[in-house]
Design a protein around this motif. Structure first.
Motif, PDB file in Angstrom:
ATOM      1  N   ARG B  22       1.155  -1.483   0.342  1.00 20.12           N
ATOM      2  CA  ARG B  22      -0.277   0.178   0.180  1.00 20.12           C
ATOM      3  C   ARG B  22       0.849   1.213  -0.354  1.00 20.12           C
ATOM      4  NH1 ARG B  22      -3.032  -2.963   4.285  1.00 20.12           N
ATOM      5  NH2 ARG B  22      -4.354  -3.705   3.894  1.00 20.12           N
ATOM      6  N   HIS B  23       1.868   0.989   1.026  1.00 15.83           N
ATOM      7  CA  HIS B  23       3.520   2.809   0.744  1.00 15.83           C
ATOM      8  C   HIS B  23       3.274   2.889  -1.135  1.00 15.83           C
ATOM      9  CE1 HIS B  23       5.623   5.002   2.570  1.00 15.83           C
ATOM     10  NE2 HIS B  23       6.269   4.333   2.168  1.00 15.83           N
ATOM     11  N   ALA B  24       3.584   1.673  -0.895  1.00 18.63           N
ATOM     12  CA  ALA B  24       4.463   1.889  -2.581  1.00 18.63           C
ATOM     13  C   ALA B  24       3.846   2.036  -3.370  1.00 18.63           C
ATOM     14  CB  ALA B  24       5.169   0.389  -2.848  1.00 18.63           C
ATOM     15  N   ARG B  25       2.524   1.755  -3.126  1.00 20.36           N
ATOM     16  CA  ARG B  25       1.246   1.933  -3.962  1.00 20.36           C
ATOM     17  C   ARG B  25       1.117   3.377  -4.200  1.00 20.36           C
ATOM     18  NH1 ARG B  25      -4.717   1.508  -3.284  1.00 20.36           N
ATOM     19  NH2 ARG B  25      -4.055   2.773  -1.295  1.00 20.36           N
ATOM     20  N   ASN B  26       1.200   3.829  -2.716  1.00 19.89           N
ATOM     21  CA  ASN B  26       0.655   5.917  -3.234  1.00 19.89           C
ATOM     22  C   ASN B  26       1.791   6.426  -3.815  1.00 19.89           C
ATOM     23  OD1 ASN B  26      -1.546   5.170  -1.735  1.00 19.89           O
ATOM     24  ND2 ASN B  26      -0.479   5.321   0.946  1.00 19.89           N
ATOM     25  N   LEU B  27       3.092   6.390  -3.146  1.00 24.62           N
ATOM     26  CA  LEU B  27       4.384   6.332  -3.820  1.00 24.62           C
ATOM     27  C   LEU B  27       4.297   6.719  -4.847  1.00 24.62           C
ATOM     28  CD1 LEU B  27       7.377   6.091  -0.934  1.00 24.62           C
ATOM     29  CD2 LEU B  27       5.671   7.669  -1.266  1.00 24.62           C
ATOM     30  N   SER B  50      12.081   9.602  -7.604  1.00 27.32           N
ATOM     31  CA  SER B  50      11.020   9.201  -6.940  1.00 27.32           C
ATOM     32  C   SER B  50      11.464   7.355  -7.073  1.00 27.32           C
ATOM     33  CB  SER B  50      10.431   9.568  -7.288  1.00 27.32           C
ATOM     34  OG  SER B  50       9.126   9.184  -8.593  1.00 27.32           O
ATOM     35  N   SER B  51      11.706   7.288  -8.161  1.00 22.14           N
ATOM     36  CA  SER B  51      11.333   5.830  -9.074  1.00 22.14           C
ATOM     37  C   SER B  51      11.710   4.598  -7.795  1.00 22.14           C
ATOM     38  CB  SER B  51      12.546   5.185  -9.643  1.00 22.14           C
ATOM     39  OG  SER B  51      13.298   5.817  -9.789  1.00 22.14           O
ATOM     40  N   PRO B  52      13.713   5.005  -6.949  1.00 22.74           N
ATOM     41  CA  PRO B  52      13.717   4.023  -5.786  1.00 22.74           C
ATOM     42  C   PRO B  52      12.750   3.775  -5.008  1.00 22.74           C
ATOM     43  CG  PRO B  52      15.590   5.716  -6.243  1.00 22.74           C
ATOM     44  CD  PRO B  52      14.273   6.143  -7.174  1.00 22.74           C
ATOM     45  N   LEU B  53      12.560   4.981  -4.619  1.00 17.84           N
ATOM     46  CA  LEU B  53      10.827   4.701  -3.504  1.00 17.84           C
ATOM     47  C   LEU B  53       9.719   3.491  -3.184  1.00 17.84           C
ATOM     48  CD1 LEU B  53      10.564   8.396  -2.329  1.00 17.84           C
ATOM     49  CD2 LEU B  53      11.766   7.478  -1.895  1.00 17.84           C
ATOM     50  N   TRP B  54       9.461   3.349  -4.520  1.00 19.04           N
ATOM     51  CA  TRP B  54       9.114   2.490  -5.053  1.00 19.04           C
ATOM     52  C   TRP B  54       9.311   1.357  -5.673  1.00 19.04           C
ATOM     53  CZ3 TRP B  54       8.127   0.622  -9.675  1.00 19.04           C
ATOM     54  CH2 TRP B  54       8.424   1.367 -10.916  1.00 19.04           C
ATOM     55  N   LEU B  55      11.363   1.802  -5.783  1.00 22.76           N
ATOM     56  CA  LEU B  55      11.161   0.604  -7.093  1.00 22.76           C
ATOM     57  C   LEU B  55      12.256  -0.679  -5.893  1.00 22.76           C
ATOM     58  CD1 LEU B  55      11.680  -1.533  -9.092  1.00 22.76           C
ATOM     59  CD2 LEU B  55      12.570   0.311 -10.144  1.00 22.76           C
ATOM     60  N   THR B  56      11.824  -1.155  -4.662  1.00 20.52           N
ATOM     61  CA  THR B  56      12.554  -1.272  -4.314  1.00 20.52           C
ATOM     62  C   THR B  56      11.922  -3.017  -3.817  1.00 20.52           C
ATOM     63  OG1 THR B  56      13.787  -1.733  -2.259  1.00 20.52           O
ATOM     64  CG2 THR B  56      11.901  -0.300  -1.850  1.00 20.52           C
ATOM     65  N   PRO B  57      13.438  -3.846  -3.970  1.00 25.00           N
ATOM     66  CA  PRO B  57      13.013  -5.512  -2.894  1.00 25.00           C
ATOM     67  C   PRO B  57      12.472  -5.115  -2.529  1.00 25.00           C
ATOM     68  CG  PRO B  57      15.383  -4.904  -3.536  1.00 25.00           C
ATOM     69  CD  PRO B  57      15.147  -3.872  -3.917  1.00 25.00           C
ATOM     70  N   TYR B  58      12.950  -4.401  -1.293  1.00 24.51           N
ATOM     71  CA  TYR B  58      11.631  -4.172   0.190  1.00 24.51           C
ATOM     72  C   TYR B  58      10.649  -4.514   0.252  1.00 24.51           C
ATOM     73  CZ  TYR B  58      16.582  -3.020   2.113  1.00 24.51           C
ATOM     74  OH  TYR B  58      17.880  -2.618   2.442  1.00 24.51           O
ATOM     75  N   VAL B  59       9.402  -4.181  -1.092  1.00 28.90           N
ATOM     76  CA  VAL B  59       8.217  -3.605  -1.067  1.00 28.90           C
ATOM     77  C   VAL B  59       7.763  -5.688  -1.085  1.00 28.90           C
ATOM     78  CG1 VAL B  59       6.386  -3.132  -2.615  1.00 28.90           C
ATOM     79  CG2 VAL B  59       8.082  -1.427  -2.032  1.00 28.90           C
TER      80      VAL B  59
END
Lengths: 165, 220
Positions: B22-27, B50-59
């Motif tokens: 959900r967090h990554a979706r929002n970003l 901004s891309s690294p904020l959602w494009l991360t394996p942690y998601v």
């Protein structure tokens, strides 16, 4: 210096510690101190204006409740025209007083999260923003403190619950 | 049969996965309009930042297809495939370097597939949609990259929303930071007030680097 001024200085000091990787404890205490800076500023002003006997001011200061501060601030932060007579005797709420009221609400919630929510992590920018809000509230208060609406606001901080029974 | 401890771990992992999603979706979704005068170079820098904020394996690190037995087998396979593709692309982005256009494009396709397959798990209601619509219609200062939002009740039980405004690195330095945050906060407050939204907006600010650090620190 005053307690509220010292608390704001302490908040700045704590937020600026550990320049590379700030400790969560430092940021949390900085946020908490920023809220209490504004809290004690308003309580000191309220007791100074409302309580003539200086020896009794400390006792009255202990009667302020955080919930009252928030409820009264919400009313003043977004006062509707039909509420003005009750809130201020009909005087519009000046923008500077809205800044103070908004800051009380925001900082109180931030303080609650900083003190109790161990799942949440804080950044230095968040702490700096909270401190900037507190500093802006200090400045706004200096500009508006003699306005009639400001005096009503101080009384509301102490008596909101009783006024709304 | 799983023990109560094992059951708690499974539930927590699923909860964590959906929370990060959900967090990554929002970003990812909350693209912002910014002040005019922005140059092409600015636009590229903003997209890369901004891309690294959602494009991360942690998601997707907590994803386990076995935790979604309620999803039909075919959809679960599609979901696993999309998660694998997303994780592979995210891992291929070198640390401290921006993703390439192709990586962002491929990851977007995979991420959108994940969101489509899990849309029932990502809360949507009319009030939330209305608030998103209002916020996405605002024109923010150019320092604003994206934002995240959560709904709930605050410490005194009042309906509230929390908005995390993600800023470009460097925006938090100097005296202008206080002016920036006060302006954005007032802009949001006024827009919600004009729309008669009664939830109190708690607006918080982080830089892109801080957001990344907090995301990684939360999973460490």
């Amino acid at each position: 210096m005053s307690l509220h001024g010292d608390l704001l200085d302490q908040a700045r000091h704590l937020a600026g510690r550990e320049p590379r990787r700030p400790r969560q404890a430092s940021l949390r205490r900085a946020i908490s101190a920023a809220y209490y800076a504004v809290y004690h500023l308003l309580v000191a002003e309220a007791t100074r204006i409302l309580i003539r006997d200086s020896l009794l001011r400390g006792r009255f200061a202990r009667a302020f409740e955080h919930a009252n501060l928030k409820s009264a601030s919400r009313a003043f932060a977004n006062a509707q025209p039909n509420q003005l007579s009750k809130l201020t005797g009909g005087v519009p709420v000046p923008p500077d007083l809205e800044i103070v009221a908004n800051a009380v609400i925001d900082l109180q919630e931030a303080r609650h999260e900083a003190d109790y929510n161990v799942d949440q992590r804080f950044s230095r920018s968040e702490a700096s923003d909270v401190i900037a809000q507190a500093a802006a509230a200090f400045q706004a208060w200096q500009r508006v403190r003699n306005h009639p609406a400001a005096r009503n606001y101080l009384a509301a901080l102490l008596l909101w619950k009783q006024w709304n029974r | 049969m799983v023990s109560p401890d094992e059951y708690d771990q499974v539930v927590m992992a699923k909860f964590q996965f959906l929370k990060k999603l959900r967090h990554a979706r929002n970003l990812f979704v909350h693209r912002v309009h910014v002040d005019s005068g922005i140059t092409d170079a600015d636009a590229i820098a903003r997209r890369l930042a901004s891309s690294p904020l959602w494009l991360t394996p942690y998601v997707v690190e907590d994803f386990d297809p076995a935790e979604f037995p309620e999803i039909p087998d075919a959809d679960r396979e599609l979901l696993s495939d999309a998660v694998d593709r997303f994780a592979g692309i995210a891992r291929s982005v070198p640390p401290n370097q921006p993703a390439t256009d192709k990586q962002i494009l491929d990851a977007t396709v995979a991420f959108q597939a994940i969101l489509d397959l899990l849309q029932d798990y990502i809360e949507r209601d009319r009030e939330a949609d209305e608030i998103r619509r209002i916020l996405m219609s605002l024109t923010f200062p150019r320092e604003v990259l994206t934002w995240d939002i959560e709904f709930g009740t605050d410490s005194t039980g009042d309906p509230a929303l929390w908005l995390w405004i993600i800023l470009v690195d460097g925006a938090a330095d100097g005296d202008e930071f206080a002016v920036l945050t006060a302006g954005v906060r007032e802009q949001i407050r006024r827009a919600l007030r004009d729309a008669r939204i009664e939830r109190w907006p708690y607006v918080r600010f982080r830089t892109a680097s801080e957001e990344q650090e907090l995301l990684q620190g939360a999973t460490a």
